[in-house]
Design a protein around this motif. Structure first.
Motif, PDB file in Angstrom:
ATOM      1  N   LEU A  78       0.825  -1.212   0.000  1.00 27.96           N
ATOM      2  CA  LEU A  78       0.000   0.000   0.000  1.00 27.96           C
ATOM      3  C   LEU A  78       0.858   1.261   0.000  1.00 27.96           C
ATOM      4  N   ASN A  79       2.010   1.188   0.630  1.00 30.98           N
ATOM      5  CA  ASN A  79       2.958   2.312   0.555  1.00 30.98           C
ATOM      6  C   ASN A  79       3.397   2.543  -0.882  1.00 30.98           C
ATOM      7  N   PHE A  80       3.636   1.460  -1.595  1.00 26.76           N
ATOM      8  CA  PHE A  80       4.049   1.556  -2.993  1.00 26.76           C
ATOM      9  C   PHE A  80       2.939   2.181  -3.844  1.00 26.76           C
ATOM     10  N   LEU A  81       1.696   1.796  -3.564  1.00 29.89           N
ATOM     11  CA  LEU A  81       0.553   2.361  -4.292  1.00 29.89           C
ATOM     12  C   LEU A  81       0.501   3.879  -4.112  1.00 29.89           C
ATOM     13  N   LEU A  82       0.602   4.346  -2.865  1.00 28.14           N
ATOM     14  CA  LEU A  82       0.548   5.791  -2.611  1.00 28.14           C
ATOM     15  C   LEU A  82       1.790   6.502  -3.118  1.00 28.14           C
ATOM     16  N   CYS A  83       2.912   5.801  -3.140  1.00 26.09           N
ATOM     17  CA  CYS A  83       4.133   6.391  -3.697  1.00 26.09           C
ATOM     18  C   CYS A  83       3.937   6.718  -5.176  1.00 26.09           C
ATOM     19  N   CYS A  84       3.255   5.832  -5.894  1.00 30.00           N
ATOM     20  CA  CYS A  84       2.990   6.061  -7.320  1.00 30.00           C
ATOM     21  C   CYS A  84       2.006   7.218  -7.521  1.00 30.00           C
ATOM     22  N   VAL A  85       1.032   7.329  -6.621  1.00 29.14           N
ATOM     23  CA  VAL A  85       0.123   8.483  -6.656  1.00 29.14           C
ATOM     24  C   VAL A  85       0.918   9.765  -6.459  1.00 29.14           C
ATOM     25  N   ASN A  86       1.819   9.742  -5.489  1.00 33.07           N
ATOM     26  CA  ASN A  86       2.624  10.926  -5.176  1.00 33.07           C
ATOM     27  C   ASN A  86       3.513  11.322  -6.354  1.00 33.07           C
TER      28      ASN A  86
END
Length: 325
Positions: free
Chosen positions: A98-106
């Protein structure tokens, strides 16, 4: 609207960004909430909407997703016109994923020179354990608690409705039944009649309706098995109505509720709630989401909160997160 997808890979995980229907033929390792499905997102009325989907390289299924719309090319919001958006995922998703998912959003937001990202998550009562995980993920990703709201819900159990409500509401419930009022789910509702009833009730309270008649028609036509109408009648007269939404297998959301002003002394809303609660029992729904309790200015309504608590409502947390870039 975006015409191409973007893809990021980290170890055994990949995140893709695409249009609402880019991933429509792909399966999920979980059942997304209604408000996070492409079909519902397409009814929210914003053209510049898109999804980020997380999957594992060794699995063809999507294990997490989050949707956004771009406001005036400056900000990302989730959702546009729905009670909530945010991360929707399988219960076995790890913090790393989930951190990776939000990292891509960022990364996307920075690349597109977005000023801030806003996410309204679903109430914590939907899945407390998963809420605690995602809350940490949002904070670790640099989001703040921009708005904390009290949400209320009823835990649906085998007990009859009369056993979970306070004595005052129990007396009102019995009063409705003595008067011969009847509650039932309305099959094939005439939405123009239902909407007019809602509109008149809200006008008397000097509150604006959060949805138009045409929008409501669209939702009932697109999701006839998800949007439900419950009503209380005094003989043939409609005196109270509720529109409820089957958000997922576990949750029914009481979206809109209204009663006839001249019958308010009877509190037909209590009988209406009993009908909805009984429906939840039959359908094995375990959470009856009563929603937040605010007016059109975002201020809490103490009387409504008291009413929900009197009906067995329990408090949970609904958080809107924000990240400035």
């Amino acid at each position: 609207m975006e015409k191409r997808n973007f893809r990021w890979v980290k170890g055994l995980h990949e995140v893709r960004r695409g249009t609402l229907y880019s991933f429509k033929d792909e399966s999920h390792s979980f059942k997304p909430d209604l408000f996070n499905t492409p079909d519902h997102l397409s009814t929210q009325g914003h053209k510049d909407s898109f999804l980020f989907c997380l999957s594992r390289i060794n699995s063809p299924m999507i294990s997490a997703l989050i949707h956004f719309y771009k406001e005036r090319g400056l900000n990302f919001h989730s959702p546009y016109r729905a009670p909530f958006g945010g991360i929707n995922c399988s219960e076995d998703c790890t913090a790393e994923e989930l951190n990776f998912l939000l990292c891509c959003v960022n990364k996307t937001a920075i690349c597109e020179k977005i000023k801030y990202v806003t996410i309204t998550a679903r109430p914590s009562c939907y899945n407390q354990a998963l809420h605690e995980v995602t809350d940490k993920i949002y904070l670790q990703a640099g989001f703040i608690h921009f708005l904390n709201q009290r949400n209320f819900h009823i835990e649906v159990r085998q007990l009859p409705f009369s056993d979970i409500i306070c004595k005052q509401e129990s007396r009102r419930l019995n009063k409705c039944k003595r008067e011969g009022f009847e509650v039932a789910q309305v099959m094939n509702p005439v939405m123009s009649t239902i909407y007019l009833f809602l509109e008149n009730s809200f006008k008397q309270k000097q509150y604006p309706l959060s949805i138009s008649g045409s929008q409501l028609d669209t939702l009932f036509n697109r999701f006839p098995d998800k949007f439900l109408v419950f009503a209380v009648h005094s003989e043939s007269r409609l005196i109270a109505v509720s529109i409820a939404v089957r958000v997922n297998e576990r949750v029914l959301y009481n979206f809109l509720m209204a009663d006839l002003h001249s019958y308010r002394s009877f509190s037909p809303g209590v009988l209406l709630y009993e009908g909805i609660y009984t429906y939840c029992q039959k359908e094995e729904i375990i959470i009856l989401d009563q929603g937040i309790s605010v007016d059109h200015n975002g201020l809490e309504k103490p009387e409504l909160i008291r009413f929900k608590k009197n009906l067995g409502g329990q408090e949970s947390l609904k958080i809107t997160y924000k990240k400035y870039l």
